[in-house]
Enzyme design. Structure first.
Site, PDB file in Angstrom:
ATOM      1  N   THR A 175       0.924  -1.138  -0.003  1.00  0.00           N
ATOM      2  CA  THR A 175       0.004  -0.007  -0.005  1.00  0.00           C
ATOM      3  C   THR A 175       0.732   1.230  -0.028  1.00  0.00           C
ATOM      4  O   THR A 175       2.035   1.359   0.470  1.00  0.00           O
ATOM      5  CB  THR A 175      -1.009   0.165   1.161  1.00  0.00           C
ATOM      6  OG1 THR A 175      -1.927  -1.182   0.903  1.00  0.00           O
ATOM      7  CG2 THR A 175      -1.682   1.289   1.616  1.00  0.00           C
ATOM      8  N   GLY A 204     -10.933  -1.686   2.940  1.00  0.00           N
ATOM      9  CA  GLY A 204      -9.838  -1.701   4.059  1.00  0.00           C
ATOM     10  C   GLY A 204      -9.719  -0.421   4.769  1.00  0.00           C
ATOM     11  O   GLY A 204     -10.931   0.356   4.885  1.00  0.00           O
ATOM     12  N   GLY A 225      -0.801  -1.909   6.304  1.00  0.00           N
ATOM     13  CA  GLY A 225      -0.779  -3.326   7.094  1.00  0.00           C
ATOM     14  C   GLY A 225      -2.120  -3.856   6.846  1.00  0.00           C
ATOM     15  O   GLY A 225      -2.900  -3.615   5.871  1.00  0.00           O
TER      16      GLY A 225
HETATM   17  N1  ASP Z   1      -4.025  -1.364   4.467  1.00  0.00           N
HETATM   18  C1  ASP Z   1      -4.261  -2.042   3.322  1.00  0.00           C
HETATM   19  C2  ASP Z   1      -5.698  -2.654   3.219  1.00  0.00           C
HETATM   20  O1  ASP Z   1      -5.995  -3.486   4.181  1.00  0.00           O
HETATM   21  C3  ASP Z   1      -3.213  -2.997   2.864  1.00  0.00           C
HETATM   22  C4  ASP Z   1      -1.828  -2.775   3.096  1.00  0.00           C
HETATM   23  O2  ASP Z   1      -1.493  -1.901   3.787  1.00  0.00           O
HETATM   24  O3  ASP Z   1      -1.010  -3.200   2.478  1.00  0.00           O
HETATM   25  O4  ASP Z   1      -6.432  -2.515   2.403  1.00  0.00           O
END
Ligand code: ASP
Length: 305
Positions: A175, A204, A225
């Site tokens: 992300t 998310g 995350g």
């Molecule tokens: N936070 C993002 C989500 O859960 C994913 C990530 O940060 O890699 O959609």
């Protein structure tokens, strides 16, 4: 002090030969943001930095977003300013730069968050052309992971997906986000394809104001995350609140991540922050989080994973 920090996601980069490219990607993004910051706008800086990361297929946002369990791209993005103006899109598809659509939601509507079909319709209205962000690499990854999930004889649901993510932590790495301070205001922005094999319609933390993205007169934060962790803990807002109650941006980042670890164990969260004086902070409970930052006192960006 004018400053900008960007992240390219938290997780474990198993194939360490990718690290130089990831560092180059966040380095280029921080410089793209910096150019705008020097012209005076944290808002433009955050949008440009996030766009640079969305356009880089290495990162899981915009081009190169991961696929849902049924093989589609559904992206989330948000942007927020010190004055509490905010815009976000959830589950959007068919656009190149979700962060720019999020900015339009903030500037051209009375709403904060547009989702799915409506978000796509709004993007078209605002002149964003149809664009397919799916890459071959993501299709290959999707095929492999889906096969594994099906061979394990499990119906895809979140507990199972969480276990898979623990097994393949590298998919959480990418992300993207940026936070900038232009001497007047702090702006935070985040963009993502989400988590691989997520269910259709899953949203998310990224577009949830206070969950994955937040800014107010004290600080700004962008999280990465496992989104469900950030949503449940309202992590971006919690991080900013720590600054309000007297912690430095660095200590506030660490405190926010320790709450995630306390409740959900490690390997699930990262945050970048800037406070309203331009102080930078970042923390993670994953092995890696690609980060680049720059302020007026530095000759060149710090870049790390
Ligand atoms: N936070 C993002 C989500 O859960 C994913 C990530 O940060 O890699 O959609």
């Amino acid at each position: 002090m004018v400053a900008i920090i960007v992240h390219g996601g938290a997780g474990t980069i198993r194939d360490e030969s990718r690290i130089p490219k990831i560092k180059k990607g966040v380095g280029e993004a921080v410089l793209a943001g910096w150019r705008e910051l020097k012209r005076g706008s944290a808002l433009d800086a955050v949008e440009e930095a996030v766009k640079a990361l969305e356009d880089n297929p290495l990162f899981n946002a915009g081009t190169g977003s991961v696929l849902t369990v049924d093989g589609k791209v559904e992206m989330d993005a948000a942007i927020m300013r010190s004055n509490l103006e905010a815009g976000a899109v959830a589950g959007i598809w068919g656009v190149k730069n979700p962060i720019s659509v999020a900015r339009k939601v903030m500037e051209k509507t009375d709403h904060v968050l547009l989702g799915g079909e409506g978000a796509v319709k709004f993007a078209r209205l605002m002149g964003f052309n149809d664009y397919n962000p799916t890459t071959e690499e993501r299709i290959d990854q999707w095929k492999k992971l889906r096969e594994k999930l099906l061979n394990d004889g499990q119906i895809p649901h979140w507990k199972k997906i969480s276990e898979l993510i623990r097994e393949y932590p590298e998919v959480l790495r990418s992300t993207v986000g940026a936070v900038a301070f232009d001497g007047g205001e702090v702006v935070a922005g985040t963009s993502t394809g989400g988590v691989f094999l997520k269910m259709f319609g899953r949203i998310g933390d990224t577009p949830i104001i206070g969950g994955g993205t937040y800014a107010n007169e004290f600080a700004g934060a962008s999280c990465t995350g496992l989104g469900e962790v950030m949503i449940k803990l309202v992590l971006a807002k919690s991080a900013v609140d720590f600054v309000r109650f007297g912690l430095t941006a660095q200590k506030a980042s660490e405190a926010a991540i320790s709450i995630a670890t306390e409740h959900f164990g490690s390997d699930n969260a990262g945050v970048i922050m800037i406070d309203a004086r331009g102080n930078i902070g970042f923390a993670k409970n994953t092995k890696h989080m690609s980060v680049a930052y720059l302020n007026e006192e530095m000759k060149e960006p710090y870049i790390g994973v």
